[in-house]
Design a protein around this motif. Structure first.
Motif, PDB file in Angstrom:
ATOM      1  N   LYS A 123       0.781  -1.432  -0.062  1.00 50.57           N
ATOM      2  CA  LYS A 123      -0.147  -0.237  -0.495  1.00 50.57           C
ATOM      3  C   LYS A 123       0.662   1.065   0.371  1.00 50.57           C
ATOM      4  N   ASP A 124       2.283   1.407   0.992  1.00 54.30           N
ATOM      5  CA  ASP A 124       2.733   2.494   0.515  1.00 54.30           C
ATOM      6  C   ASP A 124       4.037   1.664   1.354  1.00 54.30           C
ATOM      7  N   ASN A 125       5.047   3.556   1.835  1.00 49.02           N
ATOM      8  CA  ASN A 125       6.169   3.114   2.075  1.00 49.02           C
ATOM      9  C   ASN A 125       6.371   2.058   3.940  1.00 49.02           C
ATOM     10  N   PHE A 126       5.275   2.097   4.523  1.00 50.63           N
ATOM     11  CA  PHE A 126       5.436   2.098   6.038  1.00 50.63           C
ATOM     12  C   PHE A 126       4.877   0.617   5.591  1.00 50.63           C
ATOM     13  N   ASP A 127       3.959   0.430   5.188  1.00 49.08           N
ATOM     14  CA  ASP A 127       3.559  -0.866   4.744  1.00 49.08           C
ATOM     15  C   ASP A 127       4.331  -1.670   4.020  1.00 49.08           C
ATOM     16  N   LEU A 128       5.731  -1.352   3.609  1.00 48.76           N
ATOM     17  CA  LEU A 128       6.730  -2.201   2.976  1.00 48.76           C
ATOM     18  C   LEU A 128       7.129  -2.810   4.123  1.00 48.76           C
ATOM     19  N   VAL A 129       8.054  -1.648   4.691  1.00 51.57           N
ATOM     20  CA  VAL A 129       8.640  -1.432   6.064  1.00 51.57           C
ATOM     21  C   VAL A 129       8.066  -2.810   7.050  1.00 51.57           C
ATOM     22  N   LEU A 130       7.118  -2.695   7.842  1.00 48.38           N
ATOM     23  CA  LEU A 130       5.645  -3.978   9.057  1.00 48.38           C
ATOM     24  C   LEU A 130       5.970  -5.316   7.760  1.00 48.38           C
ATOM     25  N   LYS A 131       5.808  -5.457   6.691  1.00 43.14           N
ATOM     26  CA  LYS A 131       5.351  -6.933   5.909  1.00 43.14           C
ATOM     27  C   LYS A 131       7.198  -7.285   6.557  1.00 43.14           C
ATOM     28  N   LEU A 132       7.994  -6.268   5.508  1.00 38.17           N
ATOM     29  CA  LEU A 132       9.778  -6.650   6.074  1.00 38.17           C
ATOM     30  C   LEU A 132       9.810  -6.694   7.272  1.00 38.17           C
ATOM     31  N   LEU A 133       9.856  -6.247   8.169  1.00 32.45           N
ATOM     32  CA  LEU A 133      10.185  -6.730   9.548  1.00 32.45           C
ATOM     33  C   LEU A 133       9.263  -7.925  10.031  1.00 32.45           C
ATOM     34  N   LEU A 134       7.803  -8.114   9.094  1.00 28.56           N
ATOM     35  CA  LEU A 134       7.504  -8.994   9.558  1.00 28.56           C
ATOM     36  C   LEU A 134       8.158 -10.935   9.003  1.00 28.56           C
ATOM     37  N   SER A 135       8.795 -10.591   7.382  1.00 31.84           N
ATOM     38  CA  SER A 135       9.425 -11.219   7.061  1.00 31.84           C
ATOM     39  C   SER A 135      10.967 -11.151   7.887  1.00 31.84           C
ATOM     40  N   SER A 136      11.362 -10.721   8.237  1.00 25.99           N
ATOM     41  CA  SER A 136      12.609 -10.748   9.140  1.00 25.99           C
ATOM     42  C   SER A 136      12.454 -12.023  10.001  1.00 25.99           C
ATOM     43  N   SER A 137      11.138 -11.641  10.953  1.00 21.88           N
ATOM     44  CA  SER A 137      10.855 -12.674  11.958  1.00 21.88           C
ATOM     45  C   SER A 137      10.829 -14.001  12.017  1.00 21.88           C
ATOM     46  N   VAL A 138       9.624 -14.272  10.441  1.00 20.82           N
ATOM     47  CA  VAL A 138      10.121 -15.326  10.067  1.00 20.82           C
ATOM     48  C   VAL A 138      10.859 -15.598  10.297  1.00 20.82           C
ATOM     49  N   TRP A 139      12.418 -15.624   9.157  1.00 23.03           N
ATOM     50  CA  TRP A 139      13.460 -16.071   9.539  1.00 23.03           C
ATOM     51  C   TRP A 139      14.042 -15.998   9.654  1.00 23.03           C
ATOM     52  N   PHE A 140      13.982 -15.084  10.820  1.00 23.01           N
ATOM     53  CA  PHE A 140      14.692 -15.643  11.974  1.00 23.01           C
ATOM     54  C   PHE A 140      14.259 -17.045  13.179  1.00 23.01           C
ATOM     55  N   LEU A 141      12.969 -17.825  12.737  1.00 26.08           N
ATOM     56  CA  LEU A 141      12.571 -18.928  13.255  1.00 26.08           C
ATOM     57  C   LEU A 141      12.961 -19.733  12.853  1.00 26.08           C
ATOM     58  N   LYS A 142      13.119 -19.677  11.039  1.00 26.18           N
ATOM     59  CA  LYS A 142      13.609 -20.815  10.007  1.00 26.18           C
ATOM     60  C   LYS A 142      15.056 -20.922  10.601  1.00 26.18           C
ATOM     61  N   TYR A 143      15.614 -19.717  10.416  1.00 27.80           N
ATOM     62  CA  TYR A 143      17.214 -20.224  10.670  1.00 27.80           C
ATOM     63  C   TYR A 143      17.413 -20.619  12.631  1.00 27.80           C
ATOM     64  N   LEU A 144      16.525 -20.770  13.110  1.00 25.71           N
ATOM     65  CA  LEU A 144      16.412 -20.971  14.932  1.00 25.71           C
ATOM     66  C   LEU A 144      16.327 -22.597  14.639  1.00 25.71           C
ATOM     67  N   LYS A 145      15.062 -23.077  13.752  1.00 25.37           N
ATOM     68  CA  LYS A 145      15.229 -24.601  13.731  1.00 25.37           C
ATOM     69  C   LYS A 145      16.420 -24.731  13.360  1.00 25.37           C
ATOM     70  N   GLN A 146      16.793 -24.183  12.314  1.00 21.19           N
ATOM     71  CA  GLN A 146      18.410 -25.020  11.985  1.00 21.19           C
ATOM     72  C   GLN A 146      18.937 -24.919  13.222  1.00 21.19           C
ATOM     73  N   VAL A 147      19.693 -23.942  13.754  1.00 21.50           N
ATOM     74  CA  VAL A 147      20.331 -24.049  15.143  1.00 21.50           C
ATOM     75  C   VAL A 147      20.085 -24.804  16.502  1.00 21.50           C
ATOM     76  N   ASN A 148      18.628 -25.150  16.312  1.00 25.65           N
ATOM     77  CA  ASN A 148      18.540 -26.079  16.988  1.00 25.65           C
ATOM     78  C   ASN A 148      19.011 -27.304  17.008  1.00 25.65           C
ATOM     79  N   GLN A 149      19.001 -27.630  15.476  1.00 23.42           N
ATOM     80  CA  GLN A 149      19.713 -29.037  14.572  1.00 23.42           C
ATOM     81  C   GLN A 149      21.369 -29.123  15.065  1.00 23.42           C
ATOM     82  N   LYS A 150      21.370 -28.181  15.217  1.00 21.97           N
ATOM     83  CA  LYS A 150      23.431 -27.831  15.446  1.00 21.97           C
ATOM     84  C   LYS A 150      23.762 -27.888  16.460  1.00 21.97           C
TER      85      LYS A 150
END
Length: 308
Positions: A123-150
């Protein structure tokens, strides 16, 4: 690398810039720096701030431009360190929006594909910021699963043999979790500052804000849990190593004491003084026999006390 994206039931790449499109630049070259600073007139200080690998998440404005820096997780180029975090800058003004990253990332490419799969428009620039923040949190969780396996793999290796390599692997994972923890805290503070912008409060998507908060909180809690587990594991193995060292030292001391018995007897009877066995043809056998008996008694005594 420079790419232009516009809304079309998801982000679609185009060949040139148009108003309100998203410009994504990764690993910028000198030519792309000139494009940002000279053609788009982005403050050069913003560009330099994003280049700093240790830059903290924040928001600031200058000459009508707004800079938002968040931290996202990436796979590390260092062999032993599995993951670390990098700053990503979002710079926007009116109909111009640019994201700048000095490292190749999986997250931004995946974000584009996700908007296409789900037909999500920005929708706008801040909407992009919030969606990128959401995506970054999802990727943190994804990598944390790999950390747990390690962590589990390192624990399995430590159960077989306690070596410096396995302990160093746990130390690198602990460093990775520290990076995640500090970056997530910085992103959380950034989110609260964005929420408190009075001019944008009514434009924010409340559902999106709630999703970002939930994912950020979940990523922080998961990181804390894994960090606590890893700290407990490191303490446990440190105790095991210390206990093993004490056991080895106790065994070595016991062996030294047992070997000292025949050495003492041989030293006494080896002195150049009368000892009543100097003329006995069986003297050496008697001395050896006494030494063996006393040493065997010492072994029996130590085994009974579980010193062996």
């Amino acid at each position: 690398m420079r790419a232009f994206y516009k809304n079309n039931n998801g982000l679609v790449e185009t060949n040139e810039w148009s108003p309100n499109c998203w410009i994504n630049i990764e690993c910028p070259t000198l030519e792309e720096k000139k494009y940002l600073v000279e053609e788009l007139t982005i403050p050069e200080g913003f560009y330099n701030d994003i280049e700093d690998i240790d830059e903290r998440p924040r928001i600031e404005s200058e000459d009508g431009w707004t800079l938002i820096i968040m931290r996202i997780p990436v796979k590390s180029q260092v062999v032993k360190l599995p993951f670390h975090t990098i700053p990503v800058g979002i710079i926007f003004k009116a109909d111009v929006c640019v994201t700048v990253s000095f490292h190749q990332t999986e997250m931004l490419t995946d974000f584009v594909r996700y908007t296409q799969r789900k037909n999500i428009n920005i929708k706008d620039n801040f909407d992009l910021v919030l969606k990128l923040l959401l995506s970054s949190s999802v990727w943190f969780l994804k990598y944390l699963k790999q950390v747990n396996q390690k962590i589990k793999l390192a624990e399995d290796n430590l159960e077989k043999s306690i070596k410096n390599e396995e302990l160093q692997a746990l130390l690198q994972i602990e460093k990775c979790l520290v990076f995640f923890m500090t970056s997530l805290k910085g992103n959380d503070i950034l989110l609260h500052r964005i929420k408190n912008i009075k001019a944008q409060r009514e434009n924010f998507d409340s559902d999106l804000l709630e999703d970002v908060e939930i994912e950020l909180r979940q990523a922080q809690e998961t990181t804390n849990i894994y960090s606590d587990i890893l700290t407990g594991t490191m303490d446990a193995y440190a105790s095991v190593i210390s206990n093993n060292m004490n056991t080895i030292m106790k065994q070595m001391t016991s062996i030294s004491i047992i070997l000292m018995i025949p050495t003492l007897i041989a030293s006494l009877y080896g002195m150049n003084v009368p000892n009543d066995l100097q003329d006995n043809p069986y003297g050496i056998g008697i001395i050896v026999g006494i030494s063996i008996l006393l040493s065997a008694f010492g072994v029996f005594l130590f085994k009974r006390r579980q010193w062996f």
